[in-house]
Design a protein around this motif. Structure first.
Motif, PDB file in Angstrom:
ATOM      1  N   VAL A  83      -5.554  13.347  -0.699  1.00 31.36           N
ATOM      2  CA  VAL A  83      -5.921  12.402   0.352  1.00 31.36           C
ATOM      3  C   VAL A  83      -6.263  11.038  -0.241  1.00 31.36           C
ATOM      4  O   VAL A  83      -5.799   9.991   0.254  1.00 31.36           O
ATOM      5  CB  VAL A  83      -7.112  12.944   1.178  1.00 31.36           C
ATOM      6  N   PHE A  84      -7.021  11.009  -1.318  1.00 25.18           N
ATOM      7  CA  PHE A  84      -7.453   9.724  -1.863  1.00 25.18           C
ATOM      8  C   PHE A  84      -6.354   9.062  -2.692  1.00 25.18           C
ATOM      9  O   PHE A  84      -6.294   7.832  -2.780  1.00 25.18           O
ATOM     10  CB  PHE A  84      -8.752   9.901  -2.652  1.00 25.18           C
ATOM     11  N   THR A  85      -5.458   9.849  -3.267  1.00 18.17           N
ATOM     12  CA  THR A  85      -4.275   9.271  -3.916  1.00 18.17           C
ATOM     13  C   THR A  85      -3.391   8.589  -2.876  1.00 18.17           C
ATOM     14  O   THR A  85      -2.850   7.502  -3.091  1.00 18.17           O
ATOM     15  CB  THR A  85      -3.478  10.375  -4.636  1.00 18.17           C
ATOM     16  N   TRP A  86      -3.256   9.239  -1.735  1.00 20.75           N
ATOM     17  CA  TRP A  86      -2.489   8.661  -0.626  1.00 20.75           C
ATOM     18  C   TRP A  86      -3.153   7.387  -0.119  1.00 20.75           C
ATOM     19  O   TRP A  86      -2.474   6.382   0.140  1.00 20.75           O
ATOM     20  CB  TRP A  86      -2.357   9.693   0.484  1.00 20.75           C
ATOM     21  N   ILE A  87      -4.468   7.395  -0.005  1.00 23.50           N
ATOM     22  CA  ILE A  87      -5.194   6.194   0.429  1.00 23.50           C
ATOM     23  C   ILE A  87      -4.944   5.044  -0.538  1.00 23.50           C
ATOM     24  O   ILE A  87      -4.723   3.894  -0.123  1.00 23.50           O
ATOM     25  CB  ILE A  87      -6.702   6.491   0.540  1.00 23.50           C
ATOM     26  N   ALA A  88      -4.976   5.321  -1.840  1.00 22.82           N
ATOM     27  CA  ALA A  88      -4.727   4.280  -2.834  1.00 22.82           C
ATOM     28  C   ALA A  88      -3.341   3.682  -2.651  1.00 22.82           C
ATOM     29  O   ALA A  88      -3.151   2.461  -2.737  1.00 22.82           O
ATOM     30  CB  ALA A  88      -4.874   4.861  -4.243  1.00 22.82           C
ATOM     31  N   SER A  89      -2.353   4.534  -2.378  1.00 22.61           N
ATOM     32  CA  SER A  89      -0.982   4.068  -2.155  1.00 22.61           C
ATOM     33  C   SER A  89      -0.899   3.175  -0.919  1.00 22.61           C
ATOM     34  O   SER A  89      -0.236   2.132  -0.927  1.00 22.61           O
ATOM     35  CB  SER A  89      -0.043   5.269  -2.011  1.00 22.61           C
ATOM     36  N   VAL A  90      -1.581   3.584   0.143  1.00 20.32           N
ATOM     37  CA  VAL A  90      -1.563   2.806   1.382  1.00 20.32           C
ATOM     38  C   VAL A  90      -2.248   1.455   1.179  1.00 20.32           C
ATOM     39  O   VAL A  90      -1.748   0.408   1.638  1.00 20.32           O
ATOM     40  CB  VAL A  90      -2.247   3.592   2.524  1.00 20.32           C
ATOM     41  N   LEU A  91      -3.382   1.444   0.500  1.00 17.59           N
ATOM     42  CA  LEU A  91      -4.083   0.192   0.244  1.00 17.59           C
ATOM     43  C   LEU A  91      -3.200  -0.778  -0.532  1.00 17.59           C
ATOM     44  O   LEU A  91      -3.141  -1.975  -0.219  1.00 17.59           O
ATOM     45  CB  LEU A  91      -5.371   0.464  -0.538  1.00 17.59           C
ATOM     46  N   HIS A  92      -2.533  -0.277  -1.544  1.00 13.82           N
ATOM     47  CA  HIS A  92      -1.682  -1.147  -2.350  1.00 13.82           C
ATOM     48  C   HIS A  92      -0.492  -1.654  -1.542  1.00 13.82           C
ATOM     49  O   HIS A  92      -0.157  -2.845  -1.590  1.00 13.82           O
ATOM     50  CB  HIS A  92      -1.191  -0.397  -3.588  1.00 13.82           C
ATOM     51  N   ALA A  93       0.147  -0.759  -0.799  1.00 16.17           N
ATOM     52  CA  ALA A  93       1.358  -1.136  -0.069  1.00 16.17           C
ATOM     53  C   ALA A  93       1.066  -2.147   1.033  1.00 16.17           C
ATOM     54  O   ALA A  93       1.863  -3.064   1.269  1.00 16.17           O
ATOM     55  CB  ALA A  93       2.017   0.110   0.522  1.00 16.17           C
ATOM     56  N   ARG A  94      -0.064  -2.005   1.690  1.00 13.55           N
ATOM     57  CA  ARG A  94      -0.345  -2.850   2.856  1.00 13.55           C
ATOM     58  C   ARG A  94      -1.139  -4.109   2.541  1.00 13.55           C
ATOM     59  O   ARG A  94      -1.170  -5.039   3.344  1.00 13.55           O
ATOM     60  CB  ARG A  94      -1.072  -2.024   3.915  1.00 13.55           C
ATOM     61  N   SER A  95      -1.781  -4.152   1.389  1.00 13.10           N
ATOM     62  CA  SER A  95      -2.547  -5.353   1.049  1.00 13.10           C
ATOM     63  C   SER A  95      -1.660  -6.436   0.463  1.00 13.10           C
ATOM     64  O   SER A  95      -1.903  -7.622   0.641  1.00 13.10           O
ATOM     65  CB  SER A  95      -3.653  -5.017   0.051  1.00 13.10           C
ATOM     66  N   ARG A  96      -0.595  -6.015  -0.245  1.00 15.27           N
ATOM     67  CA  ARG A  96       0.315  -6.948  -0.892  1.00 15.27           C
ATOM     68  C   ARG A  96      -0.476  -7.921  -1.758  1.00 15.27           C
ATOM     69  O   ARG A  96      -1.277  -7.533  -2.575  1.00 15.27           O
ATOM     70  CB  ARG A  96       1.179  -7.666   0.141  1.00 15.27           C
ATOM     71  N   SER A  97      -0.285  -9.235  -1.546  1.00 13.28           N
ATOM     72  CA  SER A  97      -0.954 -10.233  -2.398  1.00 13.28           C
ATOM     73  C   SER A  97      -2.150 -10.855  -1.709  1.00 13.28           C
ATOM     74  O   SER A  97      -2.621 -11.915  -2.112  1.00 13.28           O
ATOM     75  CB  SER A  97       0.037 -11.330  -2.793  1.00 13.28           C
ATOM     76  N   SER A  98      -2.673 -10.197  -0.667  1.00 17.18           N
ATOM     77  CA  SER A  98      -3.765 -10.774   0.115  1.00 17.18           C
ATOM     78  C   SER A  98      -5.077 -10.037  -0.125  1.00 17.18           C
ATOM     79  O   SER A  98      -5.263  -8.922   0.381  1.00 17.18           O
ATOM     80  CB  SER A  98      -3.421 -10.734   1.611  1.00 17.18           C
ATOM     81  N   PRO A  99      -6.010 -10.641  -0.877  1.00 18.39           N
ATOM     82  CA  PRO A  99      -7.329 -10.024  -1.057  1.00 18.39           C
ATOM     83  C   PRO A  99      -8.076  -9.846   0.261  1.00 18.39           C
ATOM     84  O   PRO A  99      -8.836  -8.893   0.422  1.00 18.39           O
ATOM     85  CB  PRO A  99      -8.057 -11.004  -1.978  1.00 18.39           C
ATOM     86  N   THR A 100      -7.848 -10.769   1.203  1.00 18.42           N
ATOM     87  CA  THR A 100      -8.509 -10.653   2.506  1.00 18.42           C
ATOM     88  C   THR A 100      -8.022  -9.420   3.247  1.00 18.42           C
ATOM     89  O   THR A 100      -8.813  -8.680   3.847  1.00 18.42           O
ATOM     90  CB  THR A 100      -8.234 -11.914   3.353  1.00 18.42           C
ATOM     91  N   ARG A 101      -6.713  -9.178   3.188  1.00 20.32           N
ATOM     92  CA  ARG A 101      -6.161  -7.990   3.841  1.00 20.32           C
ATOM     93  C   ARG A 101      -6.664  -6.721   3.157  1.00 20.32           C
ATOM     94  O   ARG A 101      -6.977  -5.729   3.816  1.00 20.32           O
ATOM     95  CB  ARG A 101      -4.639  -8.034   3.816  1.00 20.32           C
ATOM     96  N   LEU A 102      -6.750  -6.768   1.821  1.00 16.50           N
ATOM     97  CA  LEU A 102      -7.269  -5.600   1.103  1.00 16.50           C
ATOM     98  C   LEU A 102      -8.709  -5.329   1.508  1.00 16.50           C
ATOM     99  O   LEU A 102      -9.086  -4.163   1.741  1.00 16.50           O
ATOM    100  CB  LEU A 102      -7.198  -5.828  -0.414  1.00 16.50           C
ATOM    101  N   LEU A 103      -9.534  -6.374   1.628  1.00 14.45           N
ATOM    102  CA  LEU A 103     -10.929  -6.187   2.021  1.00 14.45           C
ATOM    103  C   LEU A 103     -11.016  -5.562   3.411  1.00 14.45           C
ATOM    104  O   LEU A 103     -11.827  -4.654   3.643  1.00 14.45           O
ATOM    105  CB  LEU A 103     -11.672  -7.522   1.992  1.00 14.45           C
TER     106      LEU A 103
END
Length: 422
Positions: A83-103
């Motif tokens: 579950v948390f490996t999948w979460i890490a993948s989703v965070l990386h894929a959807r945040s792209r180059s935006s720290p604001t989106r990652l936050l």
């Protein structure tokens, strides 16, 4: 055997202090129970707590502690299923180059993880994930790491299962799982929204766009369907367990067993790892701490707190209870503060207004974001973050706490008061 009430209070206070200092420092990594168990035994031997009171306290805590162990096992098995490996993948894929989106994604993920799998899962399992996701994208990990720390406390007000403090108070409220959640939904959303706005401002220097993001999409990770479905079913089970006369611990245990069988078969975990995830030493610590705090609650300190705390549900009364609870959390740590305040609120009639109990929860859950010693979750986060090479700064944590804690406690309490009017 100590007969003087003043002497008993002094001894009780010293025992509580010794237990908390050891729990915070944890020399040589020894479990918190190392001092808590002898302290509880000493409290009984010296007459600070009677044997009957100690047994009664232990019996009252047993269902709560059993559920804590079950939910910790469930969180471990969710991690074993990826579950948390999948979460890490989703965070990386959807945040792209935006720290604001990652936050924003970290806030959403940490809030849901805390609510569903408890704050311990957020601190232990999500902290390394968000730090790694930020570094992988070439961003500063600071906003994400501090967000996880804060949300492990402030996002733990939604469900009875989100925090050990909630579990301790839930039975005293007499509410159903769904009614508790409905009343705490608005405070939960308000606190998270204010935290997010404050983090956007406080960490604005870390939230600039990454000009040359690493070209590293990495392999996609499939969603762990079985684990997500089981966790969803467990939530439904928690919601209806009360109406079926079923303790929620059995729902958590059943969900853990369903995940354990395939995880063990595929060697994704081991029986030893599952037992270790139960954190039995911490469970023993909770029992011992309850006995030690009972000695403090049964003396002049408990009487003084009882006199201070209002038991009505007016807005001013709820704000007072929340404020006292927040202060007590940063003086005593939120777990013993909850035990002490719960005893004070229920000492007169054996019951307390639901509003006062829930306002206390807001104080003991959101208040600890003010200092390092406010909650065991923050102490654990410090160790995890340091192990990941992102050692927290006392100055930064204090500044963030001073800005966010007062406004979230007040706003969440006002939201609770409005919910009680409906």
């Amino acid at each position: 055997m100590i007969t003087d009430s003043t002497a008993r209070t002094v001894v009780a206070a010293l025992l509580v202090a010794a237990v908390l200092i050891f729990a915070i420092a944890r020399p040589r990594g020894l479990p918190e129970a190392t001092i808590a168990v002898p302290a509880a035994a000493l409290a009984i031997l010296l007459g600070v707590v009677s044997t009957s009171d100690a047994l009664e306290e232990t019996a009252e805590l047993a269902p709560t502690v059993a559920f804590l162990a079950a939910i910790l096992a469930l969180a471990h098995l969710a991690d074993a299923h990826g579950v948390f490996t999948w979460i890490a993948s989703v965070l990386h894929a959807r945040s792209r180059s935006s720290p604001t989106r990652l936050l924003m994604l970290v806030f959403a993920t940490a809030s849901l993880t805390t609510a569903v799998l408890s704050l311990d899962a957020t601190v232990v399992l999500l902290t390394p994930v968000v730090i790694a996701a930020a570094r992988r994208a070439g961003m500063s990990p600071r906003p994400a790491s501090y967000a996880v720390a804060h949300l492990s406390n402030s996002a733990s007000t939604l469900l009875p299962v989100s925090n050990l403090t909630n579990l301790l108070v839930f039975s005293a409220t007499g509410l159903s799982f769904l009614h508790f959640t409905a009343l705490m939904a608005a405070p939960w959303l308000v606190a998270i929204a204010l935290e997010y706005a404050a983090f956007r401002w406080l960490f604005r220097g870390d939230l600039h766009e990454v000009e040359n993001p690493p070209d590293d999409d990495g392999p996609s990770v499939a969603a762990p369907t079985l684990a997500l479905v089981v966790i969803g079913c467990a939530l439904v089970g928690f919601a209806i367990s009360g109406s079926l006369g079923l303790e929620p611990v059995w729902v958590a245990a059943a969900a853990a067993i369903v995940l354990a069988v395939p995880a063990l078969r595929r060697s994704e975990t081991t029986p030893v790892a599952i037992v270790r995830a139960l954190d039995l030493w911490f469970c023993v610590f909770v029992f011992a701490l309850g006995v030690v705090v009972a000695g403090l609650a049964g003396g002049p300190v408990g009487e003084a707190v009882t006199e201070i705390l209002p038991t009505s549900s007016t807005l001013l009364a709820l704000l007072t209870v929340a404020a006292v609870a927040a202060v007590a959390s940063n003086v005593l740590n939120n777990l013993p503060a909850t035990l002490l305040l719960l005893a004070a609120l229920t000492s007169t009639t054996g019951a307390a207004p639901v509003g006062a109990l829930l306002a206390m929860l807001i104080g003991v859950n959101l208040g600890p974001n003010l200092t390092y010693v406010g909650s065991l979750a923050i102490m654990l986060w410090r160790r995890v973050a340091r192990a990941e090479g992102e050692a927290p700064s006392l100055r930064t944590f204090t500044v963030v706490g001073l800005v966010t804690t007062p406004i979230t406690v007040v706003a969440a309490t006002v939201a609770l008061w409005l919910a009680l009017q409906v």
